[in-house]
Enzyme design. Structure first.
Site, PDB file in Angstrom:
ATOM      1  CB  SER A  41     -53.011 -55.180 -23.741  1.00 20.12           C
ATOM      2  OG  SER A  41     -54.031 -55.268 -22.758  1.00 20.12           O
ATOM      3  CG  ASP A  42     -50.626 -51.666 -21.188  1.00 20.21           C
ATOM      4  OD1 ASP A  42     -51.579 -52.241 -20.620  1.00 20.21           O
ATOM      5  OD2 ASP A  42     -49.445 -51.822 -20.854  1.00 20.21           O
ATOM      6  CB  THR A  43     -51.403 -49.017 -27.344  1.00 21.44           C
ATOM      7  OG1 THR A  43     -51.646 -50.270 -27.977  1.00 21.44           O
ATOM      8  CG2 THR A  43     -49.960 -48.904 -26.910  1.00 21.44           C
ATOM      9  CE1 TYR A  82     -42.671 -53.500 -19.246  1.00 21.68           C
ATOM     10  CE2 TYR A  82     -43.592 -51.392 -18.536  1.00 21.68           C
ATOM     11  CZ  TYR A  82     -42.551 -52.299 -18.552  1.00 21.68           C
ATOM     12  OH  TYR A  82     -41.397 -52.015 -17.886  1.00 21.68           O
ATOM     13  CB  ALA A  83     -49.958 -51.133 -17.449  1.00 23.95           C
TER      14      ALA A  83
END
Length: 105
Positions: A41-43, A82-83
């Site tokens: 997701s974040d990446t 994670y964010a």
């Protein structure tokens, strides 16, 4: 590859010499027919580049949304990375979402 993933790759026994760095592959997505996202997701969050007010603004990301089609596999649309921020990549016209638990689907 975003730095935080190097630890996971090492634990999985993936040799470093077959892994590309972001600056080695990001420009290639514009010439890619299909990019496949597995649980990330974040990446792959386009908000890191498009939204200066995002908590992850400026974070290096893989520009998977530049491919003709992006297919993302996730457990649900409600889960964030994670964010803890929503991912606009998953709502782009060229993105197809395949939702489900990997054990069941």
């Amino acid at each position: 590859m975003p730095g935080q993933l190097n630890v996971l790759l090492a634990e999985a026994g993936v040799p470093y010499d077959i892994v590309y760095e972001l600056d080695e592959c990001n420009d290639d997505f514009a010439e890619t027919d299909v990019s496949i996202v597995l649980g990330a997701s974040d990446t792959v969050n386009s908000g890191a580049l498009d939204d200066p007010n995002s908590p992850i603004a400026g974070m290096p990301v893989l520009k998977v949304w530049d491919a003709t089609t992006t297919i993302a596999f996730k457990r649900s649309m409600g889960s964030t990375g994670y964010a803890g921020v929503a991912n606009p990549t998953f709502y782009k016209e060229n993105t197809q979402m395949l939702l489900g638990d990997a054990k069941d689907t």
